[in-house]
Design an enzyme around this catalytic site. Structure first.
Site, PDB file in Angstrom:
ATOM      1  N   LYS A   1       0.860  -1.202   0.000  1.00 32.45           N
ATOM      2  CA  LYS A   1       0.000   0.000   0.000  1.00 32.45           C
ATOM      3  C   LYS A   1       0.893   1.248   0.000  1.00 32.45           C
ATOM      4  CE  LYS A   1      -2.340   1.795   3.677  1.00 32.45           C
ATOM      5  NZ  LYS A   1      -2.101   3.237   3.680  1.00 32.45           N
TER       6      LYS A   1
ATOM      7  N   ASP B   1      -3.306   4.326  -2.114  1.00 31.44           N
ATOM      8  CA  ASP B   1      -4.217   4.852  -1.080  1.00 31.44           C
ATOM      9  C   ASP B   1      -4.180   6.385  -1.093  1.00 31.44           C
ATOM     10  OD1 ASP B   1      -5.653   5.281   1.268  1.00 31.44           O
ATOM     11  OD2 ASP B   1      -4.024   4.653   2.593  1.00 31.44           O
ATOM     12  N   LEU B   2      -4.844   6.964  -2.107  1.00 34.69           N
ATOM     13  CA  LEU B   2      -4.818   8.437  -2.218  1.00 34.69           C
ATOM     14  C   LEU B   2      -6.138   9.068  -1.778  1.00 34.69           C
ATOM     15  CD1 LEU B   2      -2.787   8.916  -5.545  1.00 34.69           C
ATOM     16  CD2 LEU B   2      -1.965   8.896  -3.188  1.00 34.69           C
ATOM     17  N   LYS B   3      -7.131   8.267  -1.489  1.00 31.72           N
ATOM     18  CA  LYS B   3      -8.430   8.744  -0.945  1.00 31.72           C
ATOM     19  C   LYS B   3      -8.910  10.007  -1.667  1.00 31.72           C
ATOM     20  CE  LYS B   3      -7.539   7.069   3.792  1.00 31.72           C
ATOM     21  NZ  LYS B   3      -6.077   6.877   3.811  1.00 31.72           N
ATOM     22  N   PHE B   4      -9.193   9.858  -2.966  1.00 29.53           N
ATOM     23  CA  PHE B   4      -9.658  11.022  -3.728  1.00 29.53           C
ATOM     24  C   PHE B   4     -11.006  11.524  -3.208  1.00 29.53           C
ATOM     25  CE2 PHE B   4      -7.169   9.029  -7.394  1.00 29.53           C
ATOM     26  CZ  PHE B   4      -6.096   9.890  -7.243  1.00 29.53           C
TER      27      PHE B   4
ATOM     28  N   ASP C   1     -13.281  15.005  -4.488  1.00 26.63           N
ATOM     29  CA  ASP C   1     -13.318  16.272  -5.231  1.00 26.63           C
ATOM     30  C   ASP C   1     -14.597  16.267  -6.063  1.00 26.63           C
ATOM     31  OD1 ASP C   1     -12.479  18.643  -6.655  1.00 26.63           O
ATOM     32  OD2 ASP C   1     -10.403  18.088  -6.245  1.00 26.63           O
ATOM     33  N   ILE C   2     -14.751  17.216  -6.971  1.00 27.60           N
ATOM     34  CA  ILE C   2     -15.942  17.177  -7.818  1.00 27.60           C
ATOM     35  C   ILE C   2     -15.857  15.941  -8.730  1.00 27.60           C
ATOM     36  CG2 ILE C   2     -16.380  19.662  -7.741  1.00 27.60           C
ATOM     37  CD1 ILE C   2     -15.084  19.852 -10.532  1.00 27.60           C
ATOM     38  N   PRO C   3     -17.027  15.402  -9.136  1.00 30.09           N
ATOM     39  CA  PRO C   3     -17.024  14.132  -9.868  1.00 30.09           C
ATOM     40  C   PRO C   3     -16.083  14.091 -11.079  1.00 30.09           C
ATOM     41  CG  PRO C   3     -19.250  14.657  -9.183  1.00 30.09           C
ATOM     42  CD  PRO C   3     -18.406  15.841  -8.798  1.00 30.09           C
TER      43      PRO C   3
ATOM     44  N   THR D   1     -13.362  15.680 -11.749  1.00 27.66           N
ATOM     45  CA  THR D   1     -11.944  15.650 -11.358  1.00 27.66           C
ATOM     46  C   THR D   1     -11.570  14.274 -10.820  1.00 27.66           C
ATOM     47  OG1 THR D   1     -12.005  18.001 -10.857  1.00 27.66           O
ATOM     48  CG2 THR D   1     -10.237  16.748  -9.828  1.00 27.66           C
TER      49      THR D   1
ATOM     50  N   THR E   1     -11.065   6.718  10.717  1.00 27.29           N
ATOM     51  CA  THR E   1     -11.015   6.165  12.083  1.00 27.29           C
ATOM     52  C   THR E   1     -10.434   7.166  13.081  1.00 27.29           C
ATOM     53  OG1 THR E   1      -9.020   5.032  11.374  1.00 27.29           O
ATOM     54  CG2 THR E   1     -11.005   3.694  11.602  1.00 27.29           C
TER      55      THR E   1
ATOM     56  N   GLY F   1       0.942  -2.055   8.780  1.00 26.51           N
ATOM     57  CA  GLY F   1       2.134  -1.234   8.589  1.00 26.51           C
ATOM     58  C   GLY F   1       3.202  -1.552   9.610  1.00 26.51           C
ATOM     59  N   ARG F   2       3.230  -0.759  10.687  1.00 27.85           N
ATOM     60  CA  ARG F   2       4.344  -0.829  11.642  1.00 27.85           C
ATOM     61  C   ARG F   2       4.648  -2.200  12.233  1.00 27.85           C
ATOM     62  NH1 ARG F   2       1.951   4.574  14.106  1.00 27.85           N
ATOM     63  NH2 ARG F   2       0.159   3.509  13.182  1.00 27.85           N
TER      64      ARG F   2
HETATM   65  O1  C5P Z   1       1.242   1.080  10.995  1.00 26.93           O
HETATM   66  P1  C5P Z   1      -0.213   0.704  10.915  1.00 26.93           P
HETATM   67  O2  C5P Z   1      -0.431  -0.799  10.877  1.00 26.93           O
HETATM   68  O3  C5P Z   1      -1.044   1.393  11.971  1.00 26.93           O
HETATM   69  O4  C5P Z   1      -0.660   1.269   9.491  1.00 26.93           O
HETATM   70  C1  C5P Z   1      -1.997   1.251   9.057  1.00 26.93           C
HETATM   71  C2  C5P Z   1      -2.112   1.881   7.712  1.00 26.93           C
HETATM   72  O5  C5P Z   1      -3.489   1.958   7.382  1.00 26.93           O
HETATM   73  C3  C5P Z   1      -1.569   3.301   7.627  1.00 26.93           C
HETATM   74  O6  C5P Z   1      -1.082   3.487   6.293  1.00 26.93           O
HETATM   75  C4  C5P Z   1      -2.782   4.156   7.870  1.00 26.93           C
HETATM   76  O7  C5P Z   1      -2.707   5.410   7.262  1.00 26.93           O
HETATM   77  C5  C5P Z   1      -3.861   3.325   7.179  1.00 26.93           C
HETATM   78  N1  C5P Z   1      -5.222   3.556   7.651  1.00 26.93           N
HETATM   79  C6  C5P Z   1      -5.623   3.420   8.965  1.00 26.93           C
HETATM   80  N2  C5P Z   1      -6.917   3.641   9.328  1.00 26.93           N
HETATM   81  C7  C5P Z   1      -7.810   3.972   8.397  1.00 26.93           C
HETATM   82  C8  C5P Z   1      -7.442   4.113   7.072  1.00 26.93           C
HETATM   83  C9  C5P Z   1      -6.133   3.892   6.726  1.00 26.93           C
HETATM   84  O8  C5P Z   1      -4.795   3.091   9.820  1.00 26.93           O
HETATM   85  N3  C5P Z   1      -9.066   4.132   8.743  1.00 26.93           N
END
Ligand code: C5P
Length: 230
Positions: free
Chosen positions: A31, A58-61, A63-65, A67, A117, A207-208
């Protein structure tokens, strides 16, 4: 088989490449979010594709439709696996996004973020939404399905009140995953990988726990086999 989606929350190319060099594309997709994409651009996606990884952009667009439609078309032409928009952009925006995605040959999966979240009841009220948080998540998830998108991003803790309202093919992509011995970082409501899959998650975003592990490849492998156990 469930693959893990590894969140590459890095500010630069070299750190992202170093981590990815330790990962096996049989076990994970990648991602790429706003920070890394803004810093590196499409070349990074091409590079990951050359290593046989699938990419969730994961750019979460929002904007207006028209675009969002063009942005989704441009993103889809990069050959990505998954892309997302904000459901709060409305049905016409989501339908336009889908049209954009479907213009490319290999159209990616298109999913929507319902309520971030990081928001709670107070911050929802602050922007003029008086519905309960869970009702608002369900409402926007339904709007996403009605708009023809493939699924939503949500907390695994929300699956219990969402899952039964949707067709079996609707995707639930869940961040907020932690192993029992992990620190939560800034995630508040977490589940383990196996708990999330058992609750109905379609794709786990992690992620982490992987990127900051001493042995990322071993951690990834462990999670992969945990979630794919019989
Ligand atoms: O490091 P971690 O496991 O917390 O990373 C979670 C990933 O999911 C991050 O890239 C975070 O921006 C993304 N994310 C999130 N909660 C959301 C949407 C996306 O943690 N509701």
């Amino acid at each position: 088989m469930h693959k893990v989606t590894v969140a590459l929350d890095y500010a630069n190319l070299s750190n992202a490449k170093l981590l990815v060099s330790q990962l096996n594309p049989q076990y994970c997709n990648l991602k790429i979010g706003k920070e890394l994409f803004t810093a590196t651009g499409p070349a990074l996606i091409e590079y990951f594709h050359s290593l046989n990884f699938k990419v969730f952009l994961d750019l979460k667009f929002h904007d207006i439709p028209s675009t969002v439609k063009k942005a989704c078309e441009a993103a889809s032409q990069l050959g990505i696996w998954m892309l997302n928009v904000h459901a709060s952009g409305g049905k016409s925006m989501m339908e336009a996004a889908l049209e954009g995605v479907n213009k490319s040959k290999q159209s990616p999966l298109l999913i929507a973020v319902t309520v971030l979240t990081s928001m709670n009841q107070k911050s929802l009220n602050e922007i003029g939404v008086s519905r309960d948080l869970e009702d608002q998540i369900l409402y926007l998830a339904k709007l996403t399905e009605e708009s023809g998108l493939h699924g939503i991003v949500c907390s695994p803790k929300d699956l219990y009140f969402l899952k039964n309202h949707f067709s079996p093919s609707f995707l639930f992509v869940t961040p907020g995953i932690r192993m029992k011995d992990n620190i939560a970082n800034d995630q508040i409501r977490t589940m383990t990988p196996l708990e999330a899959v058992q609750a109905g998650s379609s794709h786990l975003v992690i992620g982490r726990p992987i990127t900051q592990s001493k042995e990322p490849s071993k951690t990834l492998e462990k999670i992969y086999f945990e979630i794919n156990q019989a």
